[in-house]
Motif scaffolding. Structure first.
Motif, PDB file in Angstrom:
ATOM      1  N   HIS A  15       0.839  -1.186   0.000  1.00 36.75           N
ATOM      2  CA  HIS A  15       0.000   0.000   0.000  1.00 36.75           C
ATOM      3  C   HIS A  15       0.874   1.236   0.000  1.00 36.75           C
ATOM      4  O   HIS A  15       1.844   1.316   0.744  1.00 36.75           O
ATOM      5  CB  HIS A  15      -0.895   0.011   1.247  1.00 36.75           C
ATOM      6  CG  HIS A  15      -1.841  -1.155   1.305  1.00 36.75           C
ATOM      7  ND1 HIS A  15      -2.892  -1.293   0.441  1.00 36.75           N
ATOM      8  CD2 HIS A  15      -1.857  -2.226   2.129  1.00 36.75           C
ATOM      9  CE1 HIS A  15      -3.543  -2.415   0.739  1.00 36.75           C
ATOM     10  NE2 HIS A  15      -2.932  -2.986   1.751  1.00 36.75           N
ATOM     11  N   HIS A  19       2.134   4.985   0.886  1.00 38.31           N
ATOM     12  CA  HIS A  19       2.036   5.749   2.122  1.00 38.31           C
ATOM     13  C   HIS A  19       0.835   6.685   2.041  1.00 38.31           C
ATOM     14  O   HIS A  19       0.542   7.264   0.986  1.00 38.31           O
ATOM     15  CB  HIS A  19       3.334   6.550   2.322  1.00 38.31           C
ATOM     16  CG  HIS A  19       3.431   7.134   3.679  1.00 38.31           C
ATOM     17  ND1 HIS A  19       2.959   8.379   3.958  1.00 38.31           N
ATOM     18  CD2 HIS A  19       3.920   6.625   4.829  1.00 38.31           C
ATOM     19  CE1 HIS A  19       3.154   8.644   5.214  1.00 38.31           C
ATOM     20  NE2 HIS A  19       3.736   7.598   5.770  1.00 38.31           N
ATOM     21  N   TYR A  26       2.770  -0.760   6.359  1.00 35.50           N
ATOM     22  CA  TYR A  26       3.181  -0.615   4.973  1.00 35.50           C
ATOM     23  C   TYR A  26       4.487  -1.339   4.665  1.00 35.50           C
ATOM     24  O   TYR A  26       4.988  -1.250   3.551  1.00 35.50           O
ATOM     25  CB  TYR A  26       3.318   0.876   4.631  1.00 35.50           C
ATOM     26  CG  TYR A  26       2.059   1.644   4.927  1.00 35.50           C
ATOM     27  CD1 TYR A  26       0.957   1.559   4.082  1.00 35.50           C
ATOM     28  CD2 TYR A  26       1.948   2.423   6.078  1.00 35.50           C
ATOM     29  CE1 TYR A  26      -0.212   2.243   4.371  1.00 35.50           C
ATOM     30  CE2 TYR A  26       0.783   3.116   6.371  1.00 35.50           C
ATOM     31  CZ  TYR A  26      -0.294   3.025   5.510  1.00 35.50           C
ATOM     32  OH  TYR A  26      -1.456   3.692   5.800  1.00 35.50           O
TER      33      TYR A  26
END
Length: 462
Positions: free
Chosen positions: A17, A19, A302
């Motif tokens: 994903h 940021h 992340y």
């Protein structure tokens, strides 16, 4: 090593994903995506410059090696029981947990005209100097505050308070300076992962140089004669020797810090450049009032799986390294020489021999650091790291065997230990230099290569 960006592109399903701040900028038409604007071409930093920048690691490690070789025996001379000595060393992991990520995050966002990392490196070095002075003069400070010296007095409570205060401050200072140093290397090398590995190898090499000088200093018992003013009513020969060694440390850290920060020509990060600097490691939260640790742990979402593997192996590896690093010379004095800190000279001879073994270990650490880049290219960074951890484990088993044999032969406490046992212990200390060099450099290079494209902040993640 293939680029992390290339690994992500091969499989869209495994793409991490983005940021949140990066996503917000891309979705807002008022803010063009950073990728559309051609970033300025940063000139490649020369290897000579990297060699100068990493020299501060030598000054840091000089003091750290003095800590490891001299302070565990010294705290027992002040009257702290052996069982409680390790509690004092808890400051390292505790301050590392709080200070390193906090300093990393703040330095990522710093807009100082002196650069993002250099002010923190300079501040950390200044704190090291103050802490070293407090530790070295703790016996004198305790005496001024009311400790009684002589007459069978084995405990000096005020000296212990001064020592612990300086010791904790020293660990905070070490953690303040180390994070920005690693992040500075990532900043200077950018997306050149090979040069990043070289920079971390240089860092490890200077750590070896600092170790060699520090352990050689710790193994010499005559520094108080070079600095005769260190001998006082409250400070005996061993205490004055420690004080003199730390005065040398102050000189060394000042020299290496000056060389490092003068060579690192950082470009100041301006406030309006923060949004476009995300890809270079300067991350700005989408919530200005967001708590630091909430943001830190939110970042963990992340991280790709390969980074989690590196973090997990690093944690498990340091569970093994810390007991050895804290009690290596103490182990030599107690388990090999059969001495006691408060009885006779056997223990202190063992500590000096342990410091000599650590100096030999540092020689191997330096040689391994020089060969690091070739070893990584030939074997692969991950495989090399795994082999080093296996060697570390086998060395620890060998230490158990040496202690077991000495107990069974009933040779402890009856004069000097057998020569074969001393040689075996020195060999173990020396061999451990190879996995230690890899631990000091390879994990950081692996992390930098994998998080550079995610824009999570080099300082914080390192």
């Amino acid at each position: 090593m293939s680029s992390p960006r290339g690994e992500i592109a091969r499989d869209g399903k495994d793409r991490p994903h983005p940021h949140p701040e990066t996503s917000r900028l891309r979705s807002n038409p008022r803010h063009p995506a950073p990728s559309k604007a051609a970033p300025p071409v940063r000139p490649r930093v020369s290897l000579k410059t990297l060699l100068k920048v990493t020299s501060v690691a030598g000054g840091i490690q000089f003091g750290w090696s003095l800590q490891l070789s001299l302070l565990t025996p010294y705290v027992q001379e002040l009257g702290i029981p052996h069982a409680f000595a390790s509690i004092i060393w808890l400051c390292g992991p505790i301050s590392g947990f709080f200070v390193q990520p906090l300093v990393g995050l703040v330095s990522d966002r710093s807009t100082s005209r002196f650069g993002r990392r250099r002010p923190f490196i300079l501040a950390g070095a200044a704190f090291i100097v103050v802490a070293v002075l407090i530790i070295g003069f703790s016996a004198d400070i305790g005496y001024l505050l009311g400790d009684k010296v002589g007459g069978g007095q084995n405990k000096r409570p005020m000296a212990i308070v001064a020592f612990v205060t300086g010791f904790w401050l020293l660990d905070v200072a070490n953690n303040t300076i180390q994070g920005p140093c690693r992040a500075l290397l990532a900043d200077l090398t950018g997306k050149d992962h090979r040069r990043n590995r070289v920079a971390n190898a240089y860092y490890s090499l200077y750590m070896a140089v600092g170790n060699i000088l520090g352990f050689a200093t710790g193994s010499f018992n005559g520094w108080y004669m070079v600095f005769p003013f260190t001998m006082t009513h409250a400070c005996s020969e061993s205490c004055a020797n420690l004080k003199s060694a730390f005065l040398l440390d102050i000189i060394f850290i000042i020299i290496t810090t000056f060389i490092s920060i003068s060579a690192a020509q950082e470009v100041p990060l301006r406030s309006r450049d923060r949004t476009t600097a995300i890809s270079e490691g300067s991350e700005q939260s989408s919530h200005a009032q967001e708590a630091f640790f909430w943001e830190l742990f939110g970042t963990l979402r992340y991280l790709p799986g390969s980074v989690w593997v590196i973090l997990s192996v690093t944690a498990l590896t340091w569970i093994g390294w810390f007991p050895y690093l804290l009690f290596d010379t103490d182990w030599m004095g107690r388990e090999v020489y059969g001495g006691d800190p408060d009885e006779g000279q056997l223990y202190h001879k063992g500590v000096s021999m342990g410091a000599f073994g650590l100096m030999m270990q540092s020689v191997v650490l330096g040689i391994t650091s020089v060969l690091m880049e070739k070893l990584c290219r030939k074997m692969g960074s991950g495989i090399l790291w795994g082999i080093s951890n296996i060697i570390m484990s086998l060395c620890y088993v060998a230490m158990l065997v040496i202690a077991f044999v000495l107990v069974k032969t009933d040779s402890l406490g009856h004069g000097l230990p057998p020569t074969g046992a001393v040689i075996a212990a020195l060999v173990v200390f020396t061999v451990l230099g190879m996995p230690l060099a890899i631990t000091y450099s390879v994990p950081y290079a692996l992390i930098s290569a994998r998080i550079e494209s995610l824009g999570l902040g080099q300082g914080k993640v390192c």
